[in-house]
Scaffold this motif. Structure first.
Motif, short mmCIF file in Angstrom:
data_model
loop_
_atom_site.label_atom_id
_atom_site.label_comp_id
_atom_site.label_asym_id
_atom_site.label_seq_id
_atom_site.Cartn_x
_atom_site.Cartn_y
_atom_site.Cartn_z
N SER A 122 0.83 -1.21 0.00
CA SER A 122 0.00 0.00 0.00
C SER A 122 0.87 1.26 0.00
N ILE A 123 2.01 1.22 0.70
CA ILE A 123 2.92 2.37 0.68
C ILE A 123 3.49 2.55 -0.71
N PHE A 124 3.84 1.44 -1.37
CA PHE A 124 4.36 1.51 -2.74
C PHE A 124 3.32 2.09 -3.69
N ILE A 125 2.08 1.68 -3.55
CA ILE A 125 1.01 2.18 -4.41
C ILE A 125 0.78 3.67 -4.16
N LEU A 126 0.76 4.08 -2.90
CA LEU A 126 0.57 5.50 -2.58
C LEU A 126 1.73 6.34 -3.09
N ALA A 127 2.95 5.85 -2.94
CA ALA A 127 4.12 6.59 -3.43
C ALA A 127 4.09 6.70 -4.95
N SER A 128 3.71 5.61 -5.63
CA SER A 128 3.63 5.64 -7.09
C SER A 128 2.55 6.61 -7.56
N LEU A 129 1.42 6.61 -6.90
CA LEU A 129 0.33 7.51 -7.24
C LEU A 129 0.75 8.96 -7.01
N PHE A 130 1.45 9.21 -5.92
CA PHE A 130 1.93 10.56 -5.63
C PHE A 130 2.90 11.03 -6.71
N MET A 131 3.84 10.18 -7.11
CA MET A 131 4.80 10.55 -8.15
C MET A 131 4.10 10.80 -9.48
N LEU A 132 3.10 10.01 -9.79
CA LEU A 132 2.35 10.20 -11.03
C LEU A 132 1.60 11.52 -11.02
N LEU A 133 0.95 11.83 -9.91
CA LEU A 133 0.16 13.06 -9.84
C LEU A 133 1.05 14.30 -9.79
N ILE A 134 2.23 14.18 -9.19
CA ILE A 134 3.11 15.34 -9.09
C ILE A 134 3.74 15.67 -10.45
N SER A 135 3.81 14.69 -11.35
CA SER A 135 4.43 14.94 -12.64
C SER A 135 3.45 15.45 -13.69
N LEU A 136 2.17 15.42 -13.42
CA LEU A 136 1.19 15.88 -14.40
C LEU A 136 1.33 17.35 -14.77
N PRO A 137 1.58 18.27 -13.83
CA PRO A 137 1.73 19.68 -14.22
C PRO A 137 2.94 19.93 -15.12
#
Length: 62
Positions: A4-19
């Motif tokens: 779950s930590i890996f999934i949350l970290a991956s989601l965070f990295m994906l969302l932070i790169s969108l801008p």
């Protein structure tokens, strides 16, 4: 738990790169002057070399 930590970290990295993808091309601005990199970078390299030399000398003295 780790999954779950890996999934949350991956989601965070994906969302932070969108801008990054949404930024417009600044174009060819004649007043834009490139920032000099050498001033601070050469000081950081010199400090790193001195720190590394100190660590080597301290390691040999033990």
């Amino acid at each position: 738990m780790k999954k779950s930590i890996f999934i949350l970290a991956s989601l965070f990295m994906l969302l932070i790169s969108l801008p990054i993808f949404a930024q417009a091309d600044p174009g060819d601005d004649p007043e834009a002057v490139p920032a000099p990199i050498d001033g601070g970078l050469s000081l950081l390299i010199a400090a790193g070399m001195l720190y590394g030399a100190k660590k080597v000398i301290d390691g040999k003295n033990k």
